[in-house]
Design a protein around this motif. Sequence first.
Motif, PDB file in Angstrom:
ATOM      1  N   ARG A  85     -13.480  13.628 -14.714  1.00  0.00           N
ATOM      2  CA  ARG A  85     -13.132  13.250 -15.857  1.00  0.00           C
ATOM      3  C   ARG A  85     -11.364  14.292 -15.960  1.00  0.00           C
ATOM      4  O   ARG A  85     -11.529  15.047 -15.354  1.00  0.00           O
ATOM      5  N   VAL A  86     -10.511  13.117 -15.758  1.00  0.00           N
ATOM      6  CA  VAL A  86      -9.128  13.141 -15.863  1.00  0.00           C
ATOM      7  C   VAL A  86      -8.415  12.377 -16.807  1.00  0.00           C
ATOM      8  O   VAL A  86      -8.896  11.453 -17.115  1.00  0.00           O
ATOM      9  N   LEU A  87      -7.780  13.320 -17.282  1.00  0.00           N
ATOM     10  CA  LEU A  87      -6.653  13.336 -18.522  1.00  0.00           C
ATOM     11  C   LEU A  87      -5.627  11.833 -17.726  1.00  0.00           C
ATOM     12  O   LEU A  87      -4.976  12.815 -17.516  1.00  0.00           O
ATOM     13  N   ARG A  88      -4.588  10.957 -18.189  1.00  0.00           N
ATOM     14  CA  ARG A  88      -4.003  11.055 -17.760  1.00  0.00           C
ATOM     15  C   ARG A  88      -2.352  10.628 -18.925  1.00  0.00           C
ATOM     16  O   ARG A  88      -3.040   9.834 -20.109  1.00  0.00           O
ATOM     17  N   PHE A  89      -1.277  10.936 -18.548  1.00  0.00           N
ATOM     18  CA  PHE A  89      -0.457  11.260 -19.381  1.00  0.00           C
ATOM     19  C   PHE A  89       0.724  10.023 -19.029  1.00  0.00           C
ATOM     20  O   PHE A  89       0.827  10.514 -17.489  1.00  0.00           O
ATOM     21  N   TYR A  90       1.424   9.292 -19.679  1.00  0.00           N
ATOM     22  CA  TYR A  90       2.917   8.542 -19.200  1.00  0.00           C
ATOM     23  C   TYR A  90       3.651   8.985 -19.375  1.00  0.00           C
ATOM     24  O   TYR A  90       4.044   9.147 -20.688  1.00  0.00           O
ATOM     25  N   CYS A  91       4.523   9.791 -18.863  1.00  0.00           N
ATOM     26  CA  CYS A  91       5.597  10.624 -19.385  1.00  0.00           C
ATOM     27  C   CYS A  91       7.492  10.267 -18.533  1.00  0.00           C
ATOM     28  O   CYS A  91       7.722   9.332 -17.676  1.00  0.00           O
ATOM     29  N   ILE A  92       8.078  10.924 -18.533  1.00  0.00           N
ATOM     30  CA  ILE A  92       9.300  10.058 -17.975  1.00  0.00           C
ATOM     31  C   ILE A  92       9.983  11.590 -18.274  1.00  0.00           C
ATOM     32  O   ILE A  92      10.054  12.724 -18.639  1.00  0.00           O
TER      33      ILE A  92
ATOM     34  N   VAL B  86      24.229  13.361 -10.371  1.00  0.00           N
ATOM     35  CA  VAL B  86      25.316  12.256  -9.739  1.00  0.00           C
ATOM     36  C   VAL B  86      23.603  11.377  -9.628  1.00  0.00           C
ATOM     37  O   VAL B  86      23.236  11.211  -8.632  1.00  0.00           O
ATOM     38  N   PHE B  87      24.293  10.108  -9.988  1.00  0.00           N
ATOM     39  CA  PHE B  87      23.610   8.545  -9.570  1.00  0.00           C
ATOM     40  C   PHE B  87      22.275   9.632  -9.874  1.00  0.00           C
ATOM     41  O   PHE B  87      21.026   8.440  -9.449  1.00  0.00           O
ATOM     42  N   GLY B  88      21.679  10.452 -11.035  1.00  0.00           N
ATOM     43  CA  GLY B  88      20.145  10.208 -11.520  1.00  0.00           C
ATOM     44  C   GLY B  88      20.367   8.988 -12.626  1.00  0.00           C
ATOM     45  O   GLY B  88      21.104   8.216 -13.507  1.00  0.00           O
ATOM     46  N   ASP B  89      18.489   8.747 -13.043  1.00  0.00           N
ATOM     47  CA  ASP B  89      18.525   7.899 -13.688  1.00  0.00           C
ATOM     48  C   ASP B  89      16.711   8.260 -14.349  1.00  0.00           C
ATOM     49  O   ASP B  89      16.431   9.387 -13.695  1.00  0.00           O
ATOM     50  N   VAL B  90      16.651   7.521 -15.244  1.00  0.00           N
ATOM     51  CA  VAL B  90      15.651   8.039 -16.141  1.00  0.00           C
ATOM     52  C   VAL B  90      14.471   7.848 -15.504  1.00  0.00           C
ATOM     53  O   VAL B  90      14.337   6.180 -15.398  1.00  0.00           O
ATOM     54  N   ARG B  91      13.418   8.980 -15.291  1.00  0.00           N
ATOM     55  CA  ARG B  91      11.833   8.092 -14.085  1.00  0.00           C
ATOM     56  C   ARG B  91      10.983   8.573 -14.301  1.00  0.00           C
ATOM     57  O   ARG B  91      10.606   9.131 -15.293  1.00  0.00           O
ATOM     58  N   HIS B  92       9.745   7.176 -14.393  1.00  0.00           N
ATOM     59  CA  HIS B  92       9.212   7.368 -15.526  1.00  0.00           C
ATOM     60  C   HIS B  92       7.866   8.078 -13.885  1.00  0.00           C
ATOM     61  O   HIS B  92       8.154   7.920 -12.626  1.00  0.00           O
ATOM     62  N   MET B  93       6.869   8.552 -14.488  1.00  0.00           N
ATOM     63  CA  MET B  93       5.825   9.347 -13.993  1.00  0.00           C
ATOM     64  C   MET B  93       4.854   9.461 -14.388  1.00  0.00           C
ATOM     65  O   MET B  93       4.403   9.076 -16.567  1.00  0.00           O
ATOM     66  N   VAL B  94       3.376   9.489 -14.011  1.00  0.00           N
ATOM     67  CA  VAL B  94       1.507   9.458 -14.732  1.00  0.00           C
ATOM     68  C   VAL B  94       1.594  10.894 -13.934  1.00  0.00           C
ATOM     69  O   VAL B  94       1.257  11.475 -12.665  1.00  0.00           O
ATOM     70  N   VAL B  95       1.186  11.737 -14.857  1.00  0.00           N
ATOM     71  CA  VAL B  95       0.645  12.924 -14.484  1.00  0.00           C
ATOM     72  C   VAL B  95      -0.694  12.831 -15.117  1.00  0.00           C
ATOM     73  O   VAL B  95      -1.261  12.501 -15.932  1.00  0.00           O
ATOM     74  N   HIS B  96      -1.792  13.618 -13.719  1.00  0.00           N
ATOM     75  CA  HIS B  96      -3.236  13.448 -13.748  1.00  0.00           C
ATOM     76  C   HIS B  96      -3.659  15.050 -14.660  1.00  0.00           C
ATOM     77  O   HIS B  96      -3.083  15.789 -13.213  1.00  0.00           O
ATOM     78  N   TYR B  97      -4.125  15.296 -15.211  1.00  0.00           N
ATOM     79  CA  TYR B  97      -4.360  16.588 -15.462  1.00  0.00           C
ATOM     80  C   TYR B  97      -6.317  16.452 -15.381  1.00  0.00           C
ATOM     81  O   TYR B  97      -7.596  16.347 -16.232  1.00  0.00           O
ATOM     82  N   TYR B  98      -6.705  17.124 -14.294  1.00  0.00           N
ATOM     83  CA  TYR B  98      -8.048  17.483 -13.284  1.00  0.00           C
ATOM     84  C   TYR B  98      -8.647  18.653 -14.564  1.00  0.00           C
ATOM     85  O   TYR B  98      -8.650  19.680 -14.825  1.00  0.00           O
ATOM     86  N   LEU B  99     -10.065  17.563 -15.467  1.00  0.00           N
ATOM     87  CA  LEU B  99     -10.525  18.998 -16.454  1.00  0.00           C
ATOM     88  C   LEU B  99     -11.556  19.939 -15.589  1.00  0.00           C
ATOM     89  O   LEU B  99     -12.182  20.728 -15.741  1.00  0.00           O
ATOM     90  N   SER B 100     -11.738  19.635 -14.101  1.00  0.00           N
ATOM     91  CA  SER B 100     -12.939  20.129 -13.815  1.00  0.00           C
ATOM     92  C   SER B 100     -11.974  21.527 -13.624  1.00  0.00           C
ATOM     93  O   SER B 100     -13.160  22.053 -12.981  1.00  0.00           O
TER      94      SER B 100
END
Length: 525
Positions: free
Chosen positions: A245-252, A259-273
């Motif tokens: 059972r894993v919770l999934r969050f969509y983050c930025i 320098v030359f940084g941008d907005v990066r899209h991340m997916v965070v998985h939280y394992y309930l076990s």
Amino acid sequence: MHTKSTAAEQLLKTLPLLPGHSFDLAKLAIPNHRKSHAFDFCNKVSVFCEEKPGIGGKELFGQEEAKIITSVDNYPHSNALGETAPAWLAFDRKVLRFYAYFQEAVHEKREEQYRVRRVNIYFYLEDDTIHVSEPKYANSGIPQGTLIRRHRIPKGNALNGQHYTISDLNVEKEVTFYARTFKIVGCDQFTREFLTSVHVPVPSGGQFPEDPYQVQRAELLGRLKATRPCAPNTSLKKFLENDRRVLRFYCIWDDTNTVFGDVRHMVVHYYLSDDTVDIHESIPANSGRPTNSMFLRRCRLPKNKISGASNVGTKNATPESFFTERDFTLGAVLHLNGRPFVICDCDDFTKDYYRENYGLDSFDPVRPSDYEVAVSEEPAINQLAKAAGVGPAAFPDTGSAEERKGGIKNSFRKSFDGLFLRYLAVLKTTKQVDSDRKFVISLYLADDSVSVFEPHQRNSGILGGKFLEKSKIKKPDGVSFYASSDFYIGAQLTFHGHTFIINSADEYALVFMSQHPEQFPSFKK
């Protein structure tokens, strides 16, 4: 007979005196000596109907004992019910449930002489079938479940194959199924109402007897007490309940401050076990970034980063110092290893989990477009100079222009740590075998190092793979090294005696070279 004739006479008086409406009532007293039609044909095969009665409708010798009785025969008004609907339709999906037990002898143990095993007896009204099942108890060590599969159970002393019917099952009765005696102690509410509707009295019922071994076991467990108080270890229970059972969050992650940084899209998985977290980066196609999307491997993530040592397995850390499921909410800003992550959205399973466990109803997603930063119109070389501290204030008027240019160039290279450009090249050769070979040349912008990779081509006879390790390569003159200005479409590069001709580049490399003409002066759009 007198009653039948009187009723017939009264009926005859009500009929009109017309031909065909008068009857001779004396014929009613004629004795019945008719024979039953016992011999017949079925599908052109002669058969004998054993259930047909004898002369005058009287039962033959032994015919009454051989007749099998069903539950429908015991119901009141069964004839009226049979005329309207058959039993399999009238009693479809109607099941009676009785609570019973039986005693099983134990010969191998000194602590107990018998066991009390509880069962459920299911009686299906549509076809008089019976199913016996034993509820499963944890850690019993006994094979439990279905004891007797659903079928018509014959009586042990019946010679004609008579099976159990509804009249044989009731509370406080004992029934024997295949040499095992069951004592019925109760039933459910539907069974009680049904038996009452067919005029069968149902006793109030009793209780299950106590199992001697269970009583002894409960007394033993009640005396067990911990000699040393310790915190309960619920890790195994938590793992068994929440495995997979894993919770999934969509983050930025807004990295535009660098320098030359941008907005990066991340997916965070939280394992309930085990309360661990892993982070994957959503990398778009042709972005120029490595294809490996693993940003942070699975581990327990502390709220405050501990410098100088690994955060995983810290013995002195308390459970409150790590991120838990309570910290992840939509719109929250979490500093994961010093990087601000904005939680924008989550999947449906995560929403259902928070709705059931925390009572949350609103899951309004955060728009990632609010964090997109418009590209500045200032030239890139000026941005690099400001970010690295090499602007006009860092370069006083003293010193030559070449020194100032060299400082900016070194800062430019340091800012592109981890970025590389890919070019497609072929060998300049007269050999037919090598003319069809293709190579991918990677230019690493941080230090102008180069690596060459040969993709595998089917049926070419060449294995392919790594052709040249990442390193800085000298030019044929043996003095200077190859730099970013030497890489453009149509360039001829000689690496350790092998001459490569650059034919094309990927989309990211083309855009990058067009935006940085200072480093790629030979690039032509």
